[in-house]
Design an enzyme around this catalytic site. Sequence first.
Site, PDB file in Angstrom:
ATOM      1  N   SER A 133       0.865  -1.173   0.000  1.00 40.53           N
ATOM      2  CA  SER A 133       0.000   0.000   0.000  1.00 40.53           C
ATOM      3  C   SER A 133       0.902   1.223   0.000  1.00 40.53           C
ATOM      4  O   SER A 133       1.763   1.359  -0.857  1.00 40.53           O
ATOM      5  CB  SER A 133      -0.935  -0.035   1.218  1.00 40.53           C
ATOM      6  OG  SER A 133      -1.733   1.131   1.275  1.00 40.53           O
ATOM      7  N   TYR A 147      -5.238   8.315  -5.943  1.00 39.82           N
ATOM      8  CA  TYR A 147      -4.260   7.356  -5.420  1.00 39.82           C
ATOM      9  C   TYR A 147      -4.655   6.954  -3.995  1.00 39.82           C
ATOM     10  O   TYR A 147      -4.671   5.773  -3.653  1.00 39.82           O
ATOM     11  CB  TYR A 147      -2.869   7.980  -5.450  1.00 39.82           C
ATOM     12  CG  TYR A 147      -1.763   7.069  -4.979  1.00 39.82           C
ATOM     13  CD1 TYR A 147      -1.329   6.003  -5.758  1.00 39.82           C
ATOM     14  CD2 TYR A 147      -1.138   7.281  -3.760  1.00 39.82           C
ATOM     15  CE1 TYR A 147      -0.303   5.173  -5.338  1.00 39.82           C
ATOM     16  CE2 TYR A 147      -0.112   6.469  -3.330  1.00 39.82           C
ATOM     17  CZ  TYR A 147       0.302   5.411  -4.121  1.00 39.82           C
ATOM     18  OH  TYR A 147       1.320   4.594  -3.702  1.00 39.82           O
ATOM     19  N   LYS A 151      -5.661   3.279  -2.226  1.00 42.37           N
ATOM     20  CA  LYS A 151      -4.905   2.707  -1.107  1.00 42.37           C
ATOM     21  C   LYS A 151      -5.775   2.542   0.133  1.00 42.37           C
ATOM     22  O   LYS A 151      -5.663   1.534   0.849  1.00 42.37           O
ATOM     23  CB  LYS A 151      -3.685   3.581  -0.793  1.00 42.37           C
ATOM     24  CG  LYS A 151      -2.646   3.594  -1.907  1.00 42.37           C
ATOM     25  CD  LYS A 151      -2.172   2.190  -2.280  1.00 42.37           C
ATOM     26  CE  LYS A 151      -1.063   2.203  -3.300  1.00 42.37           C
ATOM     27  NZ  LYS A 151      -0.626   0.841  -3.691  1.00 42.37           N
TER      28      LYS A 151
END
Length: 273
Positions: A133, A147, A151
């Site tokens: 991650s 993004y 994650k």
Amino acid sequence: MKTWFITGTSSGLGRLLTEKLLDQGHRVAATLRKPELLNELIAKYGDQLWIAQLDVTHTQSIKSVVDKAFADLGQIDVIVNNAGYALFCAAEEASDDQIIQQINTNVIGSIQIIRSALPHLRAQGGGRILQVSSAGGQTTYPNFSYYHTSKWAIEGFCETLAQEVSLFNIRVTIVEPGAHKTDFGGGMVTAPVLEAYDQTPAGYVRRLVDSGTFPLTGDPDKTVQAMINVVDATTAPLRLALGKDAYTDIRASLLSRLVELDAQKELALSSIV
């Protein structure tokens, strides 16, 4: 020695992890979109390295590649979801296709790798899953909204998964690197800039990255070795933060959330039926 299955091995942490494992005598099943990029390693390590072409956004290919890896290699001890896509822009700037690519790569791709491996891991009596991650799976920075979306999503999946599979002797660790001196920055995908965001936090972070002054304090070699070491840990941590910035920023984020939650305690408890 163990057998590892790793996605996204062409560059960055995935490539370094592959090289270090091979050098230490482990077997590696390496997947990537362009297998020819590992020709040098094949020449050096031979049968110690198993390679397959794989784009993790092609869900139908994932199961066949994972099944073949287990069939060819027998037991696979560690599954590493490393393949990733980084979209670097303000939320308003991204295209629909870029958003879909972000989710398909970092979330759906990782989930489908794990789903394909689970029957094999259960049948062999256990194994380890390392989900790469980011510190950005627990904290946030402007210009990384999509993004972070990916994650935070995959971390929620993996935290739940860990509870579901622990009785099968399958352990899950979420690896959370901070900013490292890899080619990650060069691989980030951008979008046309909107002038409205120039004098905002998003614009400030964009300029830091563009100028090369965004601090990169993580040591990739030490991070990769920590990933290898954690597999042998008697008590596997659910999360593994790697890098000074990862520790500092995640801790600050968690403390801030806790302070905000505690301030709402009276209101929260007042809603009890």
